[in-house]
Design a protein around this motif. Structure first.
Motif, PDB file in Angstrom:
ATOM      1  N   LYS A  29       0.128  10.316   5.107  1.00  0.00           N
ATOM      2  CA  LYS A  29       0.350  10.795   3.742  1.00  0.00           C
ATOM      3  C   LYS A  29       0.976  12.180   3.731  1.00  0.00           C
ATOM      4  O   LYS A  29       1.816  12.494   2.884  1.00  0.00           O
ATOM      5  N   THR A  30       0.581  13.016   4.690  1.00  0.00           N
ATOM      6  CA  THR A  30       1.105  14.391   4.718  1.00  0.00           C
ATOM      7  C   THR A  30       2.563  14.445   5.162  1.00  0.00           C
ATOM      8  O   THR A  30       3.294  15.351   4.782  1.00  0.00           O
ATOM      9  N   ILE A  31       3.011  13.459   5.967  1.00  0.00           N
ATOM     10  CA  ILE A  31       4.395  13.481   6.453  1.00  0.00           C
ATOM     11  C   ILE A  31       5.299  12.524   5.656  1.00  0.00           C
ATOM     12  O   ILE A  31       6.479  12.388   5.949  1.00  0.00           O
ATOM     13  N   GLY A  32       4.710  11.845   4.668  1.00  0.00           N
ATOM     14  CA  GLY A  32       5.510  10.954   3.828  1.00  0.00           C
ATOM     15  C   GLY A  32       5.835   9.614   4.456  1.00  0.00           C
ATOM     16  O   GLY A  32       6.783   8.949   4.043  1.00  0.00           O
ATOM     17  N   ALA A  33       5.051   9.200   5.452  1.00  0.00           N
ATOM     18  CA  ALA A  33       5.263   7.876   6.057  1.00  0.00           C
ATOM     19  C   ALA A  33       4.703   6.812   5.114  1.00  0.00           C
ATOM     20  O   ALA A  33       3.596   6.974   4.584  1.00  0.00           O
ATOM     21  N   ASN A  34       5.453   5.737   4.879  1.00  0.00           N
ATOM     22  CA  ASN A  34       4.951   4.704   3.967  1.00  0.00           C
ATOM     23  C   ASN A  34       4.435   3.455   4.678  1.00  0.00           C
ATOM     24  O   ASN A  34       4.020   2.511   4.033  1.00  0.00           O
ATOM     25  N   GLY A  73       0.822  -1.226   0.000  1.00  0.00           N
ATOM     26  CA  GLY A  73       0.000   0.000   0.000  1.00  0.00           C
ATOM     27  C   GLY A  73       0.843   1.257   0.000  1.00  0.00           C
ATOM     28  O   GLY A  73       2.050   1.240   0.202  1.00  0.00           O
ATOM     29  N   ASP A  74       0.189   2.401  -0.227  1.00  0.00           N
ATOM     30  CA  ASP A  74       0.857   3.693  -0.199  1.00  0.00           C
ATOM     31  C   ASP A  74      -0.010   4.707   0.566  1.00  0.00           C
ATOM     32  O   ASP A  74      -0.780   5.443  -0.055  1.00  0.00           O
ATOM     33  N   PRO A  75       0.074   4.765   1.888  1.00  0.00           N
ATOM     34  CA  PRO A  75       0.975   3.970   2.724  1.00  0.00           C
ATOM     35  C   PRO A  75       0.422   2.566   2.992  1.00  0.00           C
ATOM     36  O   PRO A  75      -0.767   2.321   2.820  1.00  0.00           O
ATOM     37  N   SER A  76       1.297   1.648   3.423  1.00  0.00           N
ATOM     38  CA  SER A  76       0.864   0.320   3.850  1.00  0.00           C
ATOM     39  C   SER A  76       0.293   0.450   5.264  1.00  0.00           C
ATOM     40  O   SER A  76       0.939   1.039   6.133  1.00  0.00           O
ATOM     41  N   VAL A  77      -0.902  -0.087   5.465  1.00  0.00           N
ATOM     42  CA  VAL A  77      -1.562   0.026   6.769  1.00  0.00           C
ATOM     43  C   VAL A  77      -1.563  -1.332   7.468  1.00  0.00           C
ATOM     44  O   VAL A  77      -1.965  -2.341   6.879  1.00  0.00           O
ATOM     45  N   ALA A  91     -12.994   0.689   7.835  1.00  0.00           N
ATOM     46  CA  ALA A  91     -12.725   2.098   7.535  1.00  0.00           C
ATOM     47  C   ALA A  91     -11.356   2.334   6.922  1.00  0.00           C
ATOM     48  O   ALA A  91     -11.200   3.201   6.048  1.00  0.00           O
ATOM     49  N   ILE A  92     -10.353   1.576   7.337  1.00  0.00           N
ATOM     50  CA  ILE A  92      -8.984   1.855   6.860  1.00  0.00           C
ATOM     51  C   ILE A  92      -8.447   0.803   5.886  1.00  0.00           C
ATOM     52  O   ILE A  92      -7.384   0.991   5.298  1.00  0.00           O
ATOM     53  N   ALA A  93      -9.194  -0.299   5.692  1.00  0.00           N
ATOM     54  CA  ALA A  93      -8.815  -1.355   4.729  1.00  0.00           C
ATOM     55  C   ALA A  93      -7.318  -1.688   4.793  1.00  0.00           C
ATOM     56  O   ALA A  93      -6.570  -1.446   3.832  1.00  0.00           O
ATOM     57  N   PRO A  94      -6.836  -2.228   5.906  1.00  0.00           N
ATOM     58  CA  PRO A  94      -5.394  -2.486   6.064  1.00  0.00           C
ATOM     59  C   PRO A  94      -4.864  -3.569   5.123  1.00  0.00           C
ATOM     60  O   PRO A  94      -5.585  -4.495   4.754  1.00  0.00           O
ATOM     61  N   GLN A  95      -3.606  -3.406   4.723  1.00  0.00           N
ATOM     62  CA  GLN A  95      -2.949  -4.463   3.935  1.00  0.00           C
ATOM     63  C   GLN A  95      -2.640  -5.670   4.816  1.00  0.00           C
ATOM     64  O   GLN A  95      -2.604  -6.798   4.353  1.00  0.00           O
ATOM     65  N   GLU A  96      -2.381  -5.399   6.101  1.00  0.00           N
ATOM     66  CA  GLU A  96      -2.071  -6.454   7.061  1.00  0.00           C
ATOM     67  C   GLU A  96      -2.888  -6.256   8.332  1.00  0.00           C
ATOM     68  O   GLU A  96      -2.896  -5.165   8.900  1.00  0.00           O
ATOM     69  N   THR A  97      -3.569  -7.326   8.762  1.00  0.00           N
ATOM     70  CA  THR A  97      -4.231  -7.322  10.066  1.00  0.00           C
ATOM     71  C   THR A  97      -3.556  -8.418  10.882  1.00  0.00           C
ATOM     72  O   THR A  97      -3.559  -9.587  10.487  1.00  0.00           O
ATOM     73  N   LEU A  98      -2.939  -8.022  11.992  1.00  0.00           N
ATOM     74  CA  LEU A  98      -2.158  -8.963  12.792  1.00  0.00           C
ATOM     75  C   LEU A  98      -2.806  -9.169  14.155  1.00  0.00           C
ATOM     76  O   LEU A  98      -3.268  -8.210  14.790  1.00  0.00           O
TER      77      LEU A  98
END
Length: 442
Positions: A179-184, A97-101, A210-217
């Motif tokens: 996204k505003t601080i460039g965190a990936n 993702g961009d960013p990866s959540v 709500a946030i549709a994460p790439q990874e749920t741990l």
């Protein structure tokens, strides 16, 4: 780690040692003890039974090779089946993702907040990712403060909103802030409860949507055994998470969760926590864990940890000092700091094949070097650079200043002298050959 299980499996597999061949009788006797060892480790009864049935079928279906004893063959089969049971291959995080959540879930007390920090630190150092931690636990007292302390410790920004009691809104705002601080990478720390309840599941399900994460741990305390597996199933039914995190593997872990959880929820264990420090995080390798459970150590992980702390520039400087007989206590101290960064001392020693039994019952202080450090810090800069100047009066002063005895100071000086001689002998290619040997072990 898994000391009791390792000892009981070793006793069970010892039954076959000395036998010239594998028979249905001696296999049945061995596997009866193996099953009992797994049940004592809080492995699910059905899984333990299926495991031993599979091992029995494979053992009786093979002929013992001339260069392989029955006991060795059984150990190999058990090791292979343990590896398969725990997932087979290591599974990496999905960071597309961009960013990866990454959404963190789990019960209160599982170590979720601390591990969120460890994971951020891991991604920052190993994957060169800029991470953002998001504090969505609006219930537990000081939860937000805890995450901020962790973030400051590892140099990672934490997003929180103390005036907002809606964790879904905070999670969405956190992703937007990334996204505003460039965190990936965004790691969202959610609230835990003492037990699974409807409110908790509804809340984390809403955050997930709500946030549709790439990874749920799912973070689980490995010391809770079969309860951890049952909780994982309850979470998976709601979240369909992507992987499991096992924390507190440095404690008195029975092993049931590590062995059972993949079979029950069909999700891989991705990481393990092996101590309190932020660096105490490892990728979960099923084959390496099987080796450790069977008392074979884990040399590959030990070498990897050593290489992570290996500073080539510093090593070159030390080599020059050794060649000129200028290796001093400041250099010795820097080597100690590198070893301490590798992790828990008992855990590190347990990675050496055969050390598991030797360490049984021994209480190895995680800060085993503190007395040495106290003695060195009591020396003057000149004394650290020139250990030969340490006469009896100086030794007395150092002993008093460090709270140790003259004997302790003399013992350290003797050990330092022996180590200096050994390092001198390694000059001229010896050290390089050793590093090449370690790399070949990978």
């Amino acid at each position: 780690m898994f000391d009791n299980l390792s000892e009981k499996l070793d006793k069970a597999l010892h039954v076959l040692k000395g036998h010239g061949q594998i028979t249905e009788i001696n296999v049945a006797e061995t596997l009866k003890e193996v099953r009992r060892a797994l049940l004592d480790a809080d492995v699910n009864f059905k899984i333990a039974k299926e495991f031993t049935n599979t091992v029995k079928e494979k053992a009786l279906g093979q002929n013992v090779l001339t260069n392989l004893q029955p006991g060795q063959l059984m150990v190999k089969i058990v090791k292979d089946e343990l590896t398969t049971l725990m997932g087979g291959d290591a599974e990496e995080l999905n960071l597309t993702g961009d960013p990866s959540v990454i959404l963190m879930s789990g019960l209160q007390g599982s170590g979720k907040t601390t591990f969120s920090g460890k994971l951020a630190n891991f991604l920052k150092n190993k994957k060169t990712k800029k991470a953002l931690l998001v504090a969505c636990d609006v219930y537990r007292p000081a939860a937000i403060d805890q995450l901020h302390v962790v973030g400051e410790q590892i140099g990672v920004e934490v997003y929180s909103d103390r005036d907002n009691n809606d964790p879904v809104a905070i999670a969405k705002a956190g992703v937007a802030h990334a996204k505003t601080i460039g965190a990936n990478v965004v790691i969202v720390d959610t609230a835990g409860r003492l037990a699974v309840d409807e409110q908790m599941m509804t809340e984390i399900s809403n955050i997930h949507k709500a946030i549709a994460p790439q990874e749920t741990l799912f973070v689980v305390d490995s010391m809770t055994g079969q309860d951890a597996v049952n909780t994982a199933k309850a979470f998976n039914d709601v979240l369909n998470f992507d992987g499991v995190i096992l924390t507190k593997l440095d404690g008195d872990t029975r092993g049931g969760a590590a062995i059972s959880i993949k079979s029950v929820v069909d999700k891989p264990i991705k990481f393990i926590g092996t101590g309190e420090k932020m660096e105490a995080i490892d990728v979960f390798y099923p084959s390496r864990m099987a080796d450790r459970i069977l008392g074979m150590g884990d040399v590959v992980s030990l070498v990897e940890r050593a290489q992570e702390q290996f500073d080539e520039e510093q090593a070159r400087k030390i080599q020059k000092k050794i060649a000129k007989n200028k290796f001093g206590f400041d250099d010795f101290l820097s080597q100690i700091q590198q070893i301490k960064k590798m992790g828990n001392m008992k855990d590190l020693m347990g990675m050496i094949p055969g050390m598991g039994k030797a360490l049984k019952g021994l209480d190895i202080d995680d800060d085993a070097f503190k007395h040495i450090e106290a003695i060195i810090h009591s020396m003057t800069p000149d004394e650290r650079s020139n250990p030969s100047k340490l006469n009896s009066s100086r030794k007395k002063r150092i002993a008093k200043g460090s709270g140790r005895t003259i004997q302790d100071v003399n013992q350290l000086l003797k050990q330092f002298e022996q180590m200096s001689k050994m390092m001198k002998m390694m000059q001229g290619g010896g050290g390089k050959r050793m590093m090449q040997m370690m790399q070949n072990m990978r």
